[in-house]
Design an enzyme around this catalytic site. Structure first.
Site, PDB file in Angstrom:
ATOM      1  N   GLY A  68       0.706  -1.185  -0.145  1.00 11.51           N
ATOM      2  CA  GLY A  68      -0.336   0.161  -0.019  1.00 11.51           C
ATOM      3  C   GLY A  68       0.709   1.198   0.029  1.00 11.51           C
ATOM      4  O   GLY A  68       0.288   2.394  -0.045  1.00 11.51           O
TER       5      GLY A  68
ATOM      6  N   SER B 245       7.857   8.438  -2.628  1.00 13.11           N
ATOM      7  CA  SER B 245       8.424   9.542  -2.362  1.00 13.11           C
ATOM      8  C   SER B 245       8.770   9.520  -0.853  1.00 13.11           C
ATOM      9  O   SER B 245       8.198   8.508  -0.169  1.00 13.11           O
ATOM     10  CB  SER B 245       7.956  10.841  -2.677  1.00 13.11           C
TER      11      SER B 245
ATOM     12  N   LEU C 234       0.300  12.821  -6.111  1.00 14.67           N
ATOM     13  CA  LEU C 234      -1.130  12.444  -5.555  1.00 14.67           C
ATOM     14  C   LEU C 234      -1.678  10.903  -5.854  1.00 14.67           C
ATOM     15  O   LEU C 234      -1.019  10.305  -6.896  1.00 14.67           O
ATOM     16  CB  LEU C 234      -2.352  13.296  -6.164  1.00 14.67           C
TER      17      LEU C 234
ATOM     18  N   HIS D 111     -32.254  18.789  -3.949  1.00 14.48           N
ATOM     19  CA  HIS D 111     -32.359  19.537  -2.771  1.00 14.48           C
ATOM     20  C   HIS D 111     -32.790  18.950  -1.717  1.00 14.48           C
ATOM     21  O   HIS D 111     -33.695  18.260  -1.761  1.00 14.48           O
ATOM     22  CB  HIS D 111     -33.401  20.564  -3.265  1.00 14.48           C
TER      23      HIS D 111
HETATM   24  P1  FAD Z   1       4.178   5.264  -2.654  1.00 18.51           P
HETATM   25  O1  FAD Z   1       2.763   5.293  -2.162  1.00 18.51           O
HETATM   26  O2  FAD Z   1       5.300   6.220  -2.077  1.00 18.51           O
HETATM   27  O3  FAD Z   1       4.780   3.838  -2.633  1.00 18.51           O
HETATM   28  C1  FAD Z   1       5.943   3.420  -2.981  1.00 18.51           C
HETATM   29  C2  FAD Z   1       6.316   2.204  -2.553  1.00 18.51           C
HETATM   30  O4  FAD Z   1       7.660   1.667  -2.854  1.00 18.51           O
HETATM   31  C3  FAD Z   1       6.622   2.047  -0.977  1.00 18.51           C
HETATM   32  O5  FAD Z   1       5.800   1.036  -0.345  1.00 18.51           O
HETATM   33  C4  FAD Z   1       8.072   1.892  -0.862  1.00 18.51           C
HETATM   34  O6  FAD Z   1       8.166   1.095   0.532  1.00 18.51           O
HETATM   35  C5  FAD Z   1       8.223   0.996  -1.941  1.00 18.51           C
HETATM   36  N1  FAD Z   1       9.904   1.069  -2.567  1.00 18.51           N
HETATM   37  C6  FAD Z   1      10.732   2.258  -2.802  1.00 18.51           C
HETATM   38  N2  FAD Z   1      11.943   1.495  -3.027  1.00 18.51           N
HETATM   39  C7  FAD Z   1      11.486   0.264  -3.182  1.00 18.51           C
HETATM   40  C8  FAD Z   1      12.464  -0.694  -3.580  1.00 18.51           C
HETATM   41  N3  FAD Z   1      13.809  -0.532  -4.047  1.00 18.51           N
HETATM   42  N4  FAD Z   1      12.202  -2.102  -3.598  1.00 18.51           N
HETATM   43  C9  FAD Z   1      10.971  -2.393  -3.268  1.00 18.51           C
HETATM   44  N5  FAD Z   1       9.911  -1.392  -2.782  1.00 18.51           N
HETATM   45  C10 FAD Z   1      10.416  -0.191  -2.897  1.00 18.51           C
HETATM   46  N6  FAD Z   1      -2.341  11.809  -1.867  1.00 18.51           N
HETATM   47  C11 FAD Z   1      -3.814  11.742  -2.243  1.00 18.51           C
HETATM   48  O7  FAD Z   1      -4.055  11.657  -3.324  1.00 18.51           O
HETATM   49  N7  FAD Z   1      -4.819  12.080  -1.285  1.00 18.51           N
HETATM   50  C12 FAD Z   1      -4.333  12.356   0.000  1.00 18.51           C
HETATM   51  O8  FAD Z   1      -5.363  12.451   0.874  1.00 18.51           O
HETATM   52  C13 FAD Z   1      -3.102  12.106   0.520  1.00 18.51           C
HETATM   53  N8  FAD Z   1      -2.540  12.383   1.489  1.00 18.51           N
HETATM   54  C14 FAD Z   1      -1.632  12.191   2.033  1.00 18.51           C
HETATM   55  C15 FAD Z   1      -1.083  12.462   3.493  1.00 18.51           C
HETATM   56  C16 FAD Z   1       0.129  12.217   3.841  1.00 18.51           C
HETATM   57  C17 FAD Z   1       0.553  12.570   5.431  1.00 18.51           C
HETATM   58  C18 FAD Z   1       1.174  12.007   2.792  1.00 18.51           C
HETATM   59  C19 FAD Z   1       2.488  11.808   3.373  1.00 18.51           C
HETATM   60  C20 FAD Z   1       0.959  11.704   1.538  1.00 18.51           C
HETATM   61  C21 FAD Z   1      -0.224  12.030   1.308  1.00 18.51           C
HETATM   62  N9  FAD Z   1      -0.822  11.773  -0.225  1.00 18.51           N
HETATM   63  C22 FAD Z   1      -1.760  11.969  -0.505  1.00 18.51           C
HETATM   64  C23 FAD Z   1       0.052  11.665  -1.117  1.00 18.51           C
HETATM   65  C24 FAD Z   1       0.196  10.038  -1.637  1.00 18.51           C
HETATM   66  O9  FAD Z   1       0.593   9.019  -0.558  1.00 18.51           O
HETATM   67  C25 FAD Z   1       1.298   9.796  -2.644  1.00 18.51           C
HETATM   68  O10 FAD Z   1       0.966  10.831  -3.930  1.00 18.51           O
HETATM   69  C26 FAD Z   1       1.231   8.220  -3.081  1.00 18.51           C
HETATM   70  O11 FAD Z   1       1.295   7.390  -2.069  1.00 18.51           O
HETATM   71  C27 FAD Z   1       1.934   7.919  -4.411  1.00 18.51           C
HETATM   72  O12 FAD Z   1       1.835   6.733  -4.439  1.00 18.51           O
HETATM   73  P2  FAD Z   1       3.101   5.946  -5.351  1.00 18.51           P
HETATM   74  O13 FAD Z   1       2.642   4.522  -5.576  1.00 18.51           O
HETATM   75  O14 FAD Z   1       3.817   6.698  -6.318  1.00 18.51           O
HETATM   76  O15 FAD Z   1       4.144   5.603  -4.303  1.00 18.51           O
HETATM   77  P1  NAD Z   2       3.201  20.827  -0.318  1.00 23.53           P
HETATM   78  O1  NAD Z   2       4.187  21.037  -1.546  1.00 23.53           O
HETATM   79  O2  NAD Z   2       1.717  20.502  -0.642  1.00 23.53           O
HETATM   80  O3  NAD Z   2       3.347  22.003   0.498  1.00 23.53           O
HETATM   81  C1  NAD Z   2       4.616  22.576   1.060  1.00 23.53           C
HETATM   82  C2  NAD Z   2       4.368  23.942   1.538  1.00 23.53           C
HETATM   83  O4  NAD Z   2       5.545  24.365   2.358  1.00 23.53           O
HETATM   84  C3  NAD Z   2       4.158  24.911   0.470  1.00 23.53           C
HETATM   85  O5  NAD Z   2       3.142  25.973   0.594  1.00 23.53           O
HETATM   86  C4  NAD Z   2       5.376  25.640   0.506  1.00 23.53           C
HETATM   87  O6  NAD Z   2       5.447  26.897  -0.046  1.00 23.53           O
HETATM   88  C5  NAD Z   2       6.035  25.550   1.883  1.00 23.53           C
HETATM   89  N1  NAD Z   2       7.542  25.830   1.942  1.00 23.53           N
HETATM   90  C6  NAD Z   2       8.446  25.103   1.006  1.00 23.53           C
HETATM   91  N2  NAD Z   2       9.503  25.510   1.864  1.00 23.53           N
HETATM   92  C7  NAD Z   2       9.567  26.356   3.005  1.00 23.53           C
HETATM   93  C8  NAD Z   2      10.340  26.879   3.849  1.00 23.53           C
HETATM   94  N3  NAD Z   2      11.577  26.787   3.421  1.00 23.53           N
HETATM   95  N4  NAD Z   2       9.735  27.607   4.807  1.00 23.53           N
HETATM   96  C9  NAD Z   2       8.253  27.485   4.930  1.00 23.53           C
HETATM   97  N5  NAD Z   2       7.462  27.148   4.020  1.00 23.53           N
HETATM   98  C10 NAD Z   2       7.853  26.253   3.277  1.00 23.53           C
HETATM   99  O7  NAD Z   2       3.882  19.675   0.416  1.00 23.53           O
HETATM  100  P2  NAD Z   2       3.380  18.648   1.709  1.00 23.53           P
HETATM  101  O8  NAD Z   2       2.372  19.328   2.471  1.00 23.53           O
HETATM  102  O9  NAD Z   2       4.563  18.373   2.567  1.00 23.53           O
HETATM  103  O10 NAD Z   2       2.786  17.347   1.132  1.00 23.53           O
HETATM  104  C11 NAD Z   2       3.825  16.598   0.245  1.00 23.53           C
HETATM  105  C12 NAD Z   2       3.139  16.032  -0.872  1.00 23.53           C
HETATM  106  O11 NAD Z   2       2.145  15.149  -0.579  1.00 23.53           O
HETATM  107  C13 NAD Z   2       2.308  16.889  -1.734  1.00 23.53           C
HETATM  108  O12 NAD Z   2       2.608  16.830  -3.131  1.00 23.53           O
HETATM  109  C14 NAD Z   2       1.042  16.769  -1.482  1.00 23.53           C
HETATM  110  O13 NAD Z   2       0.205  16.804  -2.726  1.00 23.53           O
HETATM  111  C15 NAD Z   2       0.943  15.386  -1.237  1.00 23.53           C
HETATM  112  N6  NAD Z   2      -0.271  15.250  -0.059  1.00 23.53           N
HETATM  113  C16 NAD Z   2      -1.479  15.465  -0.468  1.00 23.53           C
HETATM  114  C17 NAD Z   2      -2.545  15.597   0.336  1.00 23.53           C
HETATM  115  C18 NAD Z   2      -4.003  15.603  -0.283  1.00 23.53           C
HETATM  116  O14 NAD Z   2      -3.923  15.416  -1.510  1.00 23.53           O
HETATM  117  N7  NAD Z   2      -4.803  15.883   0.373  1.00 23.53           N
HETATM  118  C19 NAD Z   2      -2.442  15.473   1.563  1.00 23.53           C
HETATM  119  C20 NAD Z   2      -1.083  15.534   2.009  1.00 23.53           C
HETATM  120  C21 NAD Z   2       0.143  15.263   1.172  1.00 23.53           C
END
Ligand code: FAD
Ligand code: NAD
Length: 468
Positions: A39, A147, A321, A446
């Site tokens: 996941g 990431s 995302l 509505h």
């Molecule tokens: P990832 O989900 O990062 O998965 C990559 C996987 O690869 C990991 O399990 C890792 O262990 C594995 N991996 C890496 N290198 C290796 C290797 N060499 N061998 C084997 N396995 C490996 N996005 C949304 O759209 N909606 C949200 O509400 C949202 N909320 C978020 C909240 C938080 C706190 C964070 C941190 C992120 C959130 N995101 C959200 C962003 C979302 O989690 C990422 O955009 C998404 O997980 C990216 O998917 P991915 O499959 O590219 O990589």
């Molecule tokens: P982000 O890019 O969404 O926001 C980072 C913020 O930090 C920006 O507003 C930026 O201007 C600010 N920033 C950058 N450098 C700074 C500095 N030196 N001092 C102060 N502010 C600074 O990144 P995030 O919130 O860390 O999330 C990481 C990624 O995960 C994003 O790409 C986001 O799309 C994804 N994510 C998505 C969701 C969601 O879809 N609801 C939720 C969580 C995370």
């Protein structure tokens, strides 16, 4: 040695969805994941756990602040049991990741646990946690390694007091004062969780507004509402140092007048973005190129410079995302079997799950101005909806931007209750290249929040909103 049609490295929403689609299309598929749960970031330490805590903290805030308005009286104190709240979050995560195991079995996908690395362009070595290894061969390989949290050059994340989202989702105590660096999605969602639970929360943002990539009107509305909720904001502040002494963290920054300011708290959440993760992949063995941002370079078919190796999700350019990663997973699977899939990147919606929620699709007003496109604006406030007054969720608006000549909808930007779900209507409309009038002429039930979409569309159509 096992030979696969496709091997996928990384089991996040990009990787596991790619695996399912590959299997559906008849390919012999392997999914490689270094952790014992599938996941990726999204299910384990991202989307799902953050939403579980947002929901739990929202219930608490309602009980403490809003139940009374509804005539619900609670005798005795309403208390947070953080340990239980975090345990519930973990149960939600466990159930969800277990669901992915089920899907892998159902689709006859081989899950290989261990760190995957390139031996060459068609061979992957998988090193398990006990040190043993196996090698597989694959005709096609999809890199979906995701990431990791970014930090600033002068900050060391000690993971105790100076933390990333990963630690913030499993704290053992409610911070007294959480200082959040970065007013993006993570900072605001997690900041709001702890504000609701009783922490003082200060958000320091480098740009002149929070959620700077979204429409300016959304930034303004969200900061106004979150300030009312008690979150403190310091925008246009450049952080220059972060230090820790015992349980105290000190953050130093310069404000827009170049004055040095300092903040003291007990936790510092660093949420300044995420960086693509390629560590341990040995991409050099397959001659795969990465760009200056550390992203794997791909063409419009998501192929690396090796035609049989693709990359998707957070590890390539574009929005970080889960649903973008999923679309790319499906796209690559279908490309491999010779289909001609398409992704409209302009119509990938983005959502911030604060309350009120924030949701967007298409062009912002700032982008249209920059591109010199003539546009009309139709905006409708949530407070004018019967549904919003009934629930007490009167903050926010729906804003529709449409082409001044053709009336085609170019962007939809919302703040309000359940707009994370409402944005889907805008995506459908825009995929079918609807005009604002098309939406305005469709019946919306509505009383619903969705009526704000119709009203904003009416407003964009010659200022014809009915209820304002
Ligand atoms: P990832 O989900 O990062 O998965 C990559 C996987 O690869 C990991 O399990 C890792 O262990 C594995 N991996 C890496 N290198 C290796 C290797 N060499 N061998 C084997 N396995 C490996 N996005 C949304 O759209 N909606 C949200 O509400 C949202 N909320 C978020 C909240 C938080 C706190 C964070 C941190 C992120 C959130 N995101 C959200 C962003 C979302 O989690 C990422 O955009 C998404 O997980 C990216 O998917 P991915 O499959 O590219 O990589
Ligand atoms: P982000 O890019 O969404 O926001 C980072 C913020 O930090 C920006 O507003 C930026 O201007 C600010 N920033 C950058 N450098 C700074 C500095 N030196 N001092 C102060 N502010 C600074 O990144 P995030 O919130 O860390 O999330 C990481 C990624 O995960 C994003 O790409 C986001 O799309 C994804 N994510 C998505 C969701 C969601 O879809 N609801 C939720 C969580 C995370």
């Amino acid at each position: 040695m096992n030979l696969y049609d496709v091997a996928i490295i990384g089991s996040g929403p990009g990787g596991y969805v790619a695996a399912i689609r590959c299997a559906q299309l008849g390919m012999k598929t392997a999914l490689i994941e270094k952790y014992s749960t599938l996941g990726g970031t999204c299910l384990n330490v991202g989307c799902i756990p953050s939403k579980a805590l947002l929901d739990s903290s929202h219930h608490y805030e309602d009980a403490v602040k809003h139940f009374e308005d509804h005539g619900i009286e609670i005798s005795g104190e309403v208390k947070v049991n953080l340990e239980k709240m975090i345990a519930r979050k973990q149960a939600v995560v466990d159930q969800t990741t277990e669901g992915i195991n089920f899907l892998m079995k159902k689709n006859k996908i081989d899950v290989l646990e261990g760190l995957g690395s390139f031996k060459d362009a068609t061979h992957i070595t998988i090193v398990k946690s006990d040190g043993s290894s196996e090698e597989i061969e694959a005709k096609n390989i999809i890199i979906a390694t995701g990431s990791k949290p970014s930090t600033l050059p002068f900050i060391t994340l000690d993971k105790e007091r100076i933390i990333s989202s990963t630690e913030a989702l499993k704290l053992k105590e409610i911070p007294k004062h959480m200082i959040v660096i970065g007013g993006g999605a993570i900072g605001l969602e997690i900041g709001q969780i702890y504000r609701r639970l009783g922490s003082e929360v200060s958000v320091i943002e480098y740009m002149d507004r929070i959620i700077p990539t979204m429409d300016k009107a959304q930034s303004k509305e969200l900061i106004k509402v979150m300030k009312k909720q008690g979150v403190k904001f310091y925008i246009s502040h450049k952080v220059s140092a972060v230090g820790r002494k015992g349980n105290e963290v000190t953050i130093t920054a310069t404000d827009k007048k170049d004055n040095e300011v300092s903040f003291k708290g007990d936790y510092c959440l660093v949420s300044v973005g995420r960086s693509p993760f390629t560590h341990g992949l040995a991409i050099e063995n397959a001659n795969i190129k990465i760009n200056q941002q550390g992203q794997i370079e791909v063409n419009s078919r998501l192929q690396t410079n090796n035609k049989n190796i693709y990359a998707i999700g957070d590890v390539v350019s574009g929005a970080m995302l889960a649903h973008k990663a999923e679309e790319e997973g499906v796209f690559v699977a279908e490309t491999i079997v010779g289909q001609k899939p398409h992704i409209n990147y302009n119509l990938i919606p983005s959502v911030v799950y604060t309350w009120p929620e924030v949701a967007s699709v298409g062009k912002t007003e700032e982008q249209l101005m920059e591109e010199g496109v003539e546009y009309k604006v139709g905006q409708f406030p949530m407070r004018a909806l019967g549904r919003s007054r009934a629930s007490g969720d009167t903050d926010g608006f729906v804003k529709i931007l449409s082409n001044a000549k053709t009336d085609e909808v170019l962007g939809v930007h919302m703040v309000g209750a359940r707009v994370a779900d409402l944005i889907a209507e805008a995506v459908v409309a825009m995929e079918f290249r609807a005009s604002a009038e098309d939406i305005a002429r469709m019946s919306h039930a509505h009383p619903t929040y969705a009526e704000a979409v119709k009203e904003a569309a009416l407003a964009a159509t010659n200022d014809r909103a009915l209820h304002i």
